[in-house]
Structure formats: C-alpha cells, structure tokens
Design a protein around this motif. Structure first.
Motif, PDB file in Angstrom:
ATOM      1  N   ASP A  95      32.852  34.437  44.668  1.00 37.67           N
ATOM      2  CA  ASP A  95      33.224  35.009  45.968  1.00 37.67           C
ATOM      3  C   ASP A  95      32.139  35.918  46.538  1.00 37.67           C
ATOM      4  OD1 ASP A  95      33.383  37.189  44.305  1.00 37.67           O
ATOM      5  OD2 ASP A  95      35.408  37.795  44.923  1.00 37.67           O
ATOM      6  N   SER A  96      30.948  35.875  45.947  1.00 35.84           N
ATOM      7  CA  SER A  96      29.788  36.680  46.348  1.00 35.84           C
ATOM      8  C   SER A  96      29.855  38.124  45.862  1.00 35.84           C
ATOM      9  CB  SER A  96      29.579  36.678  47.877  1.00 35.84           C
ATOM     10  OG  SER A  96      29.325  35.366  48.342  1.00 35.84           O
ATOM     11  N   CYS A  97      30.940  38.506  45.181  1.00 36.08           N
ATOM     12  CA  CYS A  97      31.059  39.862  44.638  1.00 36.08           C
ATOM     13  C   CYS A  97      30.730  39.850  43.152  1.00 36.08           C
ATOM     14  CB  CYS A  97      32.466  40.411  44.847  1.00 36.08           C
ATOM     15  SG  CYS A  97      32.903  40.690  46.573  1.00 36.08           S
ATOM     16  N   SER A  98      29.711  40.602  42.770  1.00 36.92           N
ATOM     17  CA  SER A  98      29.362  40.718  41.359  1.00 36.92           C
ATOM     18  C   SER A  98      30.434  41.514  40.618  1.00 36.92           C
ATOM     19  CB  SER A  98      28.015  41.427  41.205  1.00 36.92           C
ATOM     20  OG  SER A  98      28.147  42.790  41.599  1.00 36.92           O
ATOM     21  N   THR A  99      30.355  41.506  39.308  1.00 38.50           N
ATOM     22  CA  THR A  99      31.290  42.306  38.511  1.00 38.50           C
ATOM     23  C   THR A  99      31.258  43.760  38.963  1.00 38.50           C
ATOM     24  OG1 THR A  99      31.013  40.847  36.611  1.00 38.50           O
ATOM     25  CG2 THR A  99      31.911  43.032  36.179  1.00 38.50           C
ATOM     26  N   ARG A 100      30.082  44.282  39.220  1.00 44.02           N
ATOM     27  CA  ARG A 100      29.976  45.674  39.686  1.00 44.02           C
ATOM     28  C   ARG A 100      30.834  45.902  40.927  1.00 44.02           C
ATOM     29  NH1 ARG A 100      27.133  50.413  40.642  1.00 44.02           N
ATOM     30  NH2 ARG A 100      26.988  50.890  42.862  1.00 44.02           N
ATOM     31  N   ASN A 101      30.709  45.027  41.918  1.00 49.47           N
ATOM     32  CA  ASN A 101      31.471  45.208  43.145  1.00 49.47           C
ATOM     33  C   ASN A 101      32.955  44.925  42.961  1.00 49.47           C
ATOM     34  OD1 ASN A 101      29.212  46.032  44.463  1.00 49.47           O
ATOM     35  ND2 ASN A 101      29.086  44.321  45.882  1.00 49.47           N
ATOM     36  N   GLU A 102      33.296  44.029  42.055  1.00 51.28           N
ATOM     37  CA  GLU A 102      34.719  43.794  41.751  1.00 51.28           C
ATOM     38  C   GLU A 102      35.362  45.090  41.253  1.00 51.28           C
ATOM     39  OE1 GLU A 102      36.282  41.110  42.460  1.00 51.28           O
ATOM     40  OE2 GLU A 102      35.041  39.325  42.142  1.00 51.28           O
ATOM     41  N   VAL A 103      34.655  45.814  40.381  1.00 49.73           N
ATOM     42  CA  VAL A 103      35.188  47.079  39.864  1.00 49.73           C
ATOM     43  C   VAL A 103      35.302  48.107  40.989  1.00 49.73           C
ATOM     44  CG1 VAL A 103      34.794  48.996  38.261  1.00 49.73           C
ATOM     45  CG2 VAL A 103      34.322  46.646  37.539  1.00 49.73           C
TER      46      VAL A 103
END
Length: 248
Positions: A95-103
């Motif tokens: 979805d273009s969101c890295s794990t960092r941004n998911e958090v």
C-alpha cells in the motif's frame, strides 16, 4: 500476513492489582500508554477480538514475575551480527506504507495526513518512554522493543533471513515496535533492561511487560545479568500481568 491497521486486540495487559483485568479497563495513571494505543502488545492483525490467540491460559495471563521466569536462559553471543541481517521497513501489503509508517499511522493520537507514497504530515504522538508529545513524524523513531542486536544475541542468529525479516517488521503485536522520541531510542540503542530503562518512571512496568512479552513471543533467551535486572525491576510491578501470542 495482511495487516489491518487501527483495530487492535489485547495481547499484553497492564492491570491494577485490585481491579478486574479486561482490555477496556481504565489504565493506571502511573503506568499509562499513549492514548491512541489499546494496551501493551496489542495485536494489529486481528480485528474485534478481546484476547490474543495463542496467549497463555488464564483470564489475567501471567504475572510479570512468572512471565520473566518463562524466558529461556542462555548466554548472549554477538558473533556475526550485522544490522542488515534484518531486512526492515518493508511494504508488506503493497500500500506504499513501510512498516515504519504503518506503526506511525496506528499509534497516532491525532491522525496525520497521508499523501502520495504514504508521506505523512501533521498528526500527534505520545512517546511513552519519556512522556513527550510529538507533532512531526520525522522527529520519531520506531523502536524495536527488543533491539535487533539483542535479538541476534538471544537466538535470532540461528534464524533464517525470512524469520529475521518478520521479526524486524512485526506488526502482529502492538509493542514489538513502538513510536518514541528519537532521543530516547538512540539513548537505548541495543541495551537490555540491565543497562537502560525509559526515563519516565510511569513507563517502567509497561516497558518491562513489553520487553518480556516480546522475548516470549519470539522465544528469545536472556542471560544471567538481564534476568537478574528484570527480576529486580519487576518487584515494583506487582499489579502488572502479561499475555502474549507466539510468533508464527
């Protein structure tokens, strides 16, 4: 593993010693989590449930001291460690969101605006390590509760690359990864609780529960010094209980 953001279930629960334990219970003022988060170790993958699959039996889980005792004992070995042995900040669900941004999206007290390629602007977060409110995503680090080097020392050196990647991007338990101020994350570095604890006294029992649950979730060991520190620090956390879900 598909990730459903924002609808957590309880996996590690902090309870007052005279109160009933349930995911909707009011948290202790002296040991609170960021308002956007449900409870320590909350699973990000399961929606609408109130207990973590695979958690230890018992309505209130384990006491913190019991949970610490379940961590396997072993000497730590740093030989061969390289940070890039753990591939992290991947975009698992495309979805273009890295794990960092998911958090960051999951833990925001006030949601940021999400632009192209998951660029985040605005928003508000509470860093529970130091009780600091942050209003710019770039000023936050995503802390691996048990640092990558510590995980390597404690058993991850024997894992294959895929399992190390899953560890480094673990969205299946809310406190495997946590958004905190860059200052506290860099102060912590790769230290275990015998060497570093969050500066906020209110974070103490929460942090010990988060650390212990992560070690148990991933079947990581503790050496004698770490275990002794955990046991000593836990003496002031008699009302803290731990549930965890074993990592797949």
């Amino acid at each position: 593993m598909p990730v459903r953001r924002f609808v957590p279930i309880a996996a590690v629960v902090l309870v007052a010693s005279l109160a009933a334990c349930n995911p909707s219970a009011t948290k202790s003022e002296s040991d609170s989590k960021p308002a956007a988060s449900a409870s320590a170790g909350t699973d990000r993958d399961e929606a609408g449930s109130s207990a973590a699959p695979g958690a230890p039996a018992g309505g209130n889980g384990l006491s913190l001291s019991e949970a610490i005792a379940k961590i396997p004992a072993a000497d730590e070995v740093r030989d061969g460690y390289k940070r890039d042995s753990f591939k992290h900040w991947i975009d698992e669900d495309g979805d273009s969101c890295s794990t960092r941004n998911e958090v960051l999206l999951a833990e925001a007290g006030r949601a940021p605006e999400q632009g192209a390629r998951c660029a985040l602007t605005g928003g508000e977060w509470r860093s529970y390590y130091d009780e600091v409110t942050v209003t710019a995503a770039g000023k936050l680090d995503i802390d691996h509760m048990v640092p990558l080097a510590e995980a390597w020392d404690s058993g991850a050196s024997k894992w294959d690359a895929d399992r190390r990647m899953r560890y480094a991007n673990d969205l299946g338990a809310e406190r495997s990864l946590v958004a905190v101020t860059a200052k506290t994350n860099r102060s912590k570095a790769d230290k275990d609780p015998s060497e570093w604890m969050p500066p906020a006294q209110s974070a103490k029992c929460t942090y010990l529960a988060d650390w212990t649950a992560t070690k148990l979730r991933w079947k990581l060991s503790a050496d004698e010094r770490e275990r002794a520190a955990l046991e000593t620090l836990a003496e002031g956390c008699s009302g803290t209980a731990v549930k965890y879900e074993a990592a797949p």
